[in-house]
Structures are given as C-alpha cells and as structure tokens.
Design a protein around this motif. Structure first.
Motif, short mmCIF file in Angstrom:
data_model
loop_
_atom_site.label_atom_id
_atom_site.label_comp_id
_atom_site.label_asym_id
_atom_site.label_seq_id
_atom_site.Cartn_x
_atom_site.Cartn_y
_atom_site.Cartn_z
N PRO A 326 0.78 -1.24 0.00
CA PRO A 326 0.00 0.00 0.00
C PRO A 326 0.81 1.29 0.00
N LEU A 327 1.87 1.37 0.78
CA LEU A 327 2.60 2.63 0.89
C LEU A 327 3.49 2.91 -0.32
N SER A 328 3.92 1.86 -0.98
CA SER A 328 4.96 2.00 -2.00
C SER A 328 4.49 1.81 -3.43
N ASN A 329 3.31 1.19 -3.60
CA ASN A 329 2.84 0.83 -4.95
C ASN A 329 3.64 -0.31 -5.57
N PHE A 330 4.44 -1.03 -4.78
CA PHE A 330 5.17 -2.16 -5.33
C PHE A 330 4.17 -3.20 -5.84
N PRO A 331 4.27 -3.60 -7.11
CA PRO A 331 3.37 -4.62 -7.63
C PRO A 331 3.82 -6.02 -7.24
N PRO A 332 2.94 -7.00 -7.39
CA PRO A 332 3.34 -8.39 -7.12
C PRO A 332 4.58 -8.77 -7.92
N GLY A 333 5.43 -9.57 -7.28
CA GLY A 333 6.66 -10.00 -7.93
C GLY A 333 7.85 -9.10 -7.67
N THR A 334 7.65 -8.04 -6.90
CA THR A 334 8.75 -7.12 -6.60
C THR A 334 9.64 -7.68 -5.50
N LEU A 335 10.95 -7.60 -5.72
CA LEU A 335 11.92 -7.84 -4.65
C LEU A 335 12.33 -6.50 -4.08
N THR A 336 12.45 -6.42 -2.77
CA THR A 336 12.82 -5.16 -2.14
C THR A 336 13.48 -5.39 -0.80
N TRP A 337 14.31 -4.43 -0.41
CA TRP A 337 14.85 -4.42 0.95
C TRP A 337 15.37 -3.02 1.24
N SER A 338 15.69 -2.79 2.50
CA SER A 338 16.16 -1.46 2.91
C SER A 338 17.32 -1.61 3.88
N GLY A 339 17.99 -0.49 4.17
CA GLY A 339 19.13 -0.52 5.06
C GLY A 339 19.14 0.63 6.05
N MET A 340 19.96 0.50 7.06
CA MET A 340 20.00 1.40 8.20
C MET A 340 19.97 2.89 7.85
N PRO A 341 20.76 3.36 6.87
CA PRO A 341 20.76 4.80 6.63
C PRO A 341 19.63 5.25 5.70
N ASN A 342 18.52 4.45 5.69
CA ASN A 342 17.34 4.77 4.89
C ASN A 342 17.63 4.72 3.39
N VAL A 343 18.32 3.64 2.99
CA VAL A 343 18.48 3.29 1.59
C VAL A 343 17.46 2.20 1.26
N ILE A 344 16.71 2.38 0.17
CA ILE A 344 15.66 1.43 -0.19
C ILE A 344 15.78 1.12 -1.68
N TRP A 345 15.68 -0.15 -2.03
CA TRP A 345 15.68 -0.52 -3.44
C TRP A 345 14.54 -1.49 -3.72
N ALA A 346 14.13 -1.53 -4.99
CA ALA A 346 13.09 -2.46 -5.41
C ALA A 346 13.31 -2.79 -6.87
N VAL A 347 12.99 -4.03 -7.26
CA VAL A 347 13.20 -4.47 -8.63
C VAL A 347 12.08 -5.45 -9.00
N ASN A 348 11.54 -5.30 -10.22
CA ASN A 348 10.44 -6.16 -10.67
C ASN A 348 10.68 -6.56 -12.12
N ARG A 349 10.80 -7.86 -12.37
CA ARG A 349 11.13 -8.34 -13.72
C ARG A 349 9.97 -8.14 -14.69
N GLU A 350 8.74 -8.38 -14.25
CA GLU A 350 7.60 -8.23 -15.15
C GLU A 350 7.47 -6.79 -15.64
N LYS A 351 7.73 -5.84 -14.75
CA LYS A 351 7.68 -4.43 -15.14
C LYS A 351 8.98 -3.98 -15.81
N GLY A 352 10.03 -4.78 -15.68
CA GLY A 352 11.31 -4.40 -16.26
C GLY A 352 11.87 -3.13 -15.66
N LYS A 353 11.83 -3.05 -14.33
CA LYS A 353 12.15 -1.78 -13.68
C LYS A 353 12.88 -2.00 -12.35
#
Length: 384
Positions: A326-353
């Motif tokens: 809900p907060l991020s709009n990440f679609p199904p199939g997204t891989l994501t994680w975050s780290g201590m200094p507020n670094v966040i990444w996300a990747v989705n193959r179906e969306k190619g993004k």
C-alpha cells in the motif's frame, strides 16, 4: 513525480534531511528518471549533492551476500537444501540448540533441534538465528555460557547463540547472512569481500563499490555525508559509522538491472529462483514473515497497521506476493529491501524496472524520511 520532488524539497528546507537521490532504471539499464536534492555535506558552502554519490548500504546490501552464496550453489560447491554441507562447513551452526523459556532457573532450557539447518534456511531468515542482544534471549545472554575458543573466527565469537525456533519453522530476521559470509570463505577459500569483488563487482565493472570505503580515496571523496537528526537538528555522524559495504548509486543501479535481464552474475534458472516466493501459505515461516514485517515493513511499503501484509521471502530479499504494497505501490513479484541509513531498493522483472531511494540519515526507518521515500516509490511504480 511532482509530489515526491515537492515533498523532498520541503523536508530538506525544514532541516529534516540533508539530501537524497532517487533513480528509476529499465531492463536495458537506461535511467528513465533521476532526481537529487540537497547538499553533499553539512559544511556551510557544501556543493549540491552528487547524483552518483557513494552511500553506505547497511542491510540494503545483504542481497549481495545472498547472490554470492547462490553463485556457490551454481558452481556445485553446496546445495540449497543440503544440511550435510552445513554440518561440514559450518559445524558451529549445526551445533546450535533451540531456546525455550522455562519457569525454572535460569529461565530457559536448550534442546537439540529436530531439523537441520540448510543454506535455504540461512538465505530466507528461517534458520532461527537472531541477532546478539535480542530481548527474547535476555535470560540466556545473562547466563553463564560455555566459553568459545579464543582462536575461533570472529563470526563464531559474535553470532553463536541459540535458535529461537526450529529451522524452517518460523522467520527471524537476524545474523544468518553473517554466517553465510563465513560459509563462503570455507567453501571457496576467499573472504566474502574478496569473493564479491571478483565475482560481482569486477564482473559488472562496479568500480565505485567496496567493503572498505575509507581505503579508497575516490569512493570516500564521493560519499554523501552520514547525518543523524538529534532533537530536530542534523549532526554529522563520525567517520567510523560510514564503514562497510558502500556503492555509488550508479553501481547499485547496475547490479539491480543485472537481475532484470540477461544476468552476468547468475544463470537464468538461479535468477528465476531468486524471484520465487519461498514460503508456503499457512506455514509457520509464511505466518512469521508476515507478522514481523508488520513491525519492520515501513521502509518496504507496508504499514504497521496492515493485518496481513502481502509479503513472502525470496532467496535474496523480501518478495511482494499478492497485491500491491500500500505505501509504495510495489506490484506483485517485486523484490525489495532497505538498510540502516534509509536506503531502499526495489526491482520487478515483469515491469522491467528497478528503483532506488538513497539518503544517509539515522535513525533507521525515520518516519519523515520514509514518507519521502514512499512518495518517490509510489510515483516510480505508477508512472514509469
């Protein structure tokens, strides 16, 4: 992205953060959106933030260790579901006992597990291994514990602790990945930093990535300053806070994009495996990850009030499973994680993004910063 850019500028102008960099890339590695704002450091005449600054990743970089471990699987050095290999190469892990609270002194008992730990357990945080200082292990921490050989590896000294549950019977975000680093050393003869340098950083020409940023003048010179907001005021963190895995934003983009297309790091079957949910619905692991993400999930787009967050675990990160986070709009199939200094990444193959939000601010999961980051992510996954 106007909402994000406005919110970012307002947060910086209010003195609540120093700077941030946001990037969206496609499957071909093309940057389809990039925006940065703020200053490189707290000095009065500091330059504008370098959009390709180097940033310390914290836990947002753990997936690199996971990729390294899967490279070992691909080379037939170990199997994902091979407890005998763990017993051989990580006997200290195989010997860990399960912790159970008790009404009798000293307040707990330790028993032999009925299941054996595998690499899959370690990679999905279902091994039962927690972090030192976990309050659930307080009684054990305060007890008279058997001495560990003074010549033991530092990982063994720091992270040897009882299991909070049977392997594969729960989800505990903890120090499993630290043990994976030691496993890689014993499988290959190379320290984790050496293995990653050769097989990941060099393979992708990631020249601005290192586990020792203080030893590389060019990487150190481009670092976005780490700051802490104390009583509403930004203060510089000491240099020793900025140690450990550090990448330029461009290098992190290169690595995430590699997982989208024809990977140079892993063969297609193993990339496919990374993008699979690992826990079966209704199992203790599945229930466990969903319960814990209610506490930990703000930075991956899951509100803490959500009763049944749409997440699972993958072999490398968190997996968005059924419905949009809900907060991020990440679609199904997204891989994501975050780290201590507020670094966040996300990747989705179906969306190619792939999408990256990078800043260097403590405390972790700061509400003000998460609001900005989620504004970016919603725009990134909606408009590109």
């Amino acid at each position: 992205m106007q909402e994000f850019e406005t919110k970012l500028n307002e947060t910086i102008e209010a003195g609540k953060m120093l700077a941030a960099i946001a990037v969206v890339a496609d499957v071909d590695g093309k940057t389809v959106y990039r925006h940065s704002a703020g200053k490189q450091n707290l000095e009065p005449n500091a330059p504008s933030v370098d959009p390709n600054s180097t940033v310390m990743l914290g836990s947002a970089g753990k997936f690199i260790t996971h990729i390294a471990a899967i490279q070992c699987v691909e080379r037939s050095l170990i199997g994902l579901d091979d407890p005998a290999a763990i017993e051989k190469h990580l006997p200290e892990v195989a010997a860990l006992k399960v912790y159970l609270p008790s009404d009798d002194e000293p307040g707990f008992i330790l028993r032999e597990p009925t299941k054996k730990i595998t690499l899959r357990h370690l990679l999905t945080h279902s091994s039962g291994i927690s972090y030192p200082g976990d309050e659930k292990l307080e009684k054990w921490t305060q007890s008279d514990k058997p001495a560990i050989d003074e010549n033991a590896h530092i990982i063994v000294k720091i992270f040897s602790m009882p299991l909070l549950h049977e392997p594969g019977e729960g989800w505990t975000y903890g120090s499993s990945v630290e043990w994976v680093g030691l496993l890689i050393l014993r499988l290959t003869g190379l320290r984790l930093v050496e293995f990653v340098q050769k097989n990941i950083f060099d393979a992708l020409d990631m020249k601005m990535s290192t586990y020792y940023p203080e030893k590389h003048a060019e990487i150190w010179a481009k670092k976005l300053q780490m700051v802490n907001r104390e009583s509403g005021v930004l203060v510089a963190e000491p240099d020793d806070t900025v140690q450990g895995l550090t990448c330029s934003v461009g290098d992190l983009q290169t690595l995430l994009v590699d997982l989208l297309g024809q990977s140079k790091l892993l063969s297609q079957p193993y990339v496919d495996e990374i993008f699979k949910p690992q826990f079966v619905r209704g199992t203790p692991t599945y229930v466990g990850v969903r319960e814990d993400i209610r506490k930990l999930g703000k930075s991956v787009g899951v509100p803490t009030t959500l009763a049944n967050p749409p997440v699972n675990a993958s072999l490398a990160a968190l997996f968005v499973e059924d419905g949009v986070a809900p907060l991020s709009n990440f679609p199904p199939g997204t891989l994501t994680w975050s780290g201590m200094p507020n670094v966040i990444w996300a990747v989705n193959r179906e969306k190619g993004k792939a999408a990256i939000f990078a800043t260097q601010l403590l405390p972790v999961e700061d509400d003000e910063i998460i609001a900005v980051a989620m504004s970016f992510m919603r725009g990134a996954w909606k408009s590109h």
